[in-house]
Design a protein around this motif. Sequence first.
Motif, PDB file in Angstrom:
ATOM      1  N   VAL A  35       0.842  -1.199   0.000  1.00 14.34           N
ATOM      2  CA  VAL A  35       0.000   0.000   0.000  1.00 14.34           C
ATOM      3  C   VAL A  35       0.877   1.249   0.000  1.00 14.34           C
ATOM      4  O   VAL A  35       0.590   2.220  -0.704  1.00 14.34           O
ATOM      5  N   THR A  36       1.946   1.216   0.783  1.00 12.57           N
ATOM      6  CA  THR A  36       2.865   2.357   0.825  1.00 12.57           C
ATOM      7  C   THR A  36       3.454   2.614  -0.557  1.00 12.57           C
ATOM      8  O   THR A  36       3.554   3.760  -1.004  1.00 12.57           O
ATOM      9  N   LYS A  37       3.819   1.552  -1.251  1.00  7.49           N
ATOM     10  CA  LYS A  37       4.399   1.678  -2.588  1.00  7.49           C
ATOM     11  C   LYS A  37       3.345   2.172  -3.596  1.00  7.49           C
ATOM     12  O   LYS A  37       3.616   3.053  -4.411  1.00  7.49           O
ATOM     13  N   GLN A  38       2.130   1.610  -3.521  1.00  2.00           N
ATOM     14  CA  GLN A  38       1.064   2.009  -4.451  1.00  2.00           C
ATOM     15  C   GLN A  38       0.697   3.477  -4.288  1.00  2.00           C
ATOM     16  O   GLN A  38       0.347   4.154  -5.257  1.00  2.00           O
ATOM     17  N   ALA A  39       0.765   3.969  -3.058  1.00  4.25           N
ATOM     18  CA  ALA A  39       0.351   5.346  -2.759  1.00  4.25           C
ATOM     19  C   ALA A  39       1.233   6.381  -3.441  1.00  4.25           C
ATOM     20  O   ALA A  39       0.839   7.545  -3.551  1.00  4.25           O
ATOM     21  N   ARG A  40       2.397   5.977  -3.904  1.00  2.44           N
ATOM     22  CA  ARG A  40       3.302   6.905  -4.600  1.00  2.44           C
ATOM     23  C   ARG A  40       2.784   7.270  -5.985  1.00  2.44           C
ATOM     24  O   ARG A  40       3.214   8.278  -6.563  1.00  2.44           O
ATOM     25  N   ARG A  41       1.867   6.453  -6.512  1.00  2.00           N
ATOM     26  CA  ARG A  41       1.307   6.742  -7.842  1.00  2.00           C
ATOM     27  C   ARG A  41       0.367   7.945  -7.758  1.00  2.00           C
ATOM     28  O   ARG A  41      -0.432   8.061  -6.819  1.00  2.00           O
ATOM     29  N   LYS A  42       0.465   8.796  -8.735  1.00  2.00           N
ATOM     30  CA  LYS A  42      -0.377   9.985  -8.775  1.00  2.00           C
ATOM     31  C   LYS A  42      -1.856   9.585  -8.856  1.00  2.00           C
ATOM     32  O   LYS A  42      -2.234   8.729  -9.653  1.00  2.00           O
ATOM     33  N   GLY A  43      -2.671  10.187  -8.024  1.00  2.00           N
ATOM     34  CA  GLY A  43      -4.106   9.952  -8.050  1.00  2.00           C
ATOM     35  C   GLY A  43      -4.562   8.648  -7.415  1.00  2.00           C
ATOM     36  O   GLY A  43      -5.731   8.284  -7.511  1.00  2.00           O
ATOM     37  N   TRP A  44      -3.638   7.923  -6.773  1.00  2.00           N
ATOM     38  CA  TRP A  44      -4.003   6.645  -6.154  1.00  2.00           C
ATOM     39  C   TRP A  44      -4.973   6.865  -5.007  1.00  2.00           C
ATOM     40  O   TRP A  44      -4.833   7.793  -4.216  1.00  2.00           O
ATOM     41  N   GLN A  45      -5.972   6.010  -4.933  1.00  2.00           N
ATOM     42  CA  GLN A  45      -6.934   5.978  -3.835  1.00  2.00           C
ATOM     43  C   GLN A  45      -7.066   4.527  -3.401  1.00  2.00           C
ATOM     44  O   GLN A  45      -7.119   3.633  -4.251  1.00  2.00           O
ATOM     45  N   PRO A  46      -7.122   4.271  -2.089  1.00  2.00           N
ATOM     46  CA  PRO A  46      -7.311   2.883  -1.664  1.00  2.00           C
ATOM     47  C   PRO A  46      -8.708   2.401  -2.023  1.00  2.00           C
ATOM     48  O   PRO A  46      -9.658   3.187  -2.037  1.00  2.00           O
TER      49      PRO A  46
END
Length: 76
Positions: A35-46
Amino acid sequence: MTNIPAHEIERLLHHMPSVAIHAKNPWIKSFAQSVTKQARRKGWQPSPKQLSIMRGLVSDLFAYGCDEGGDIQLIE
């Protein structure tokens, strides 16, 4: 999905590295790191499921404490 306040997502993401460090379960450690890694993507929402898991993990982090003893040391 309902709008999740950005400050809540930021707060949860702030604690994910601590969750990963203190996790005894390999799945939880992997989830927090992912999740920490995915959150670096622009516009990412869980996703709703990710959000629910993140809330639970952060809640557990504070409920059970980060250290083994769970004791709070007061500064006098």
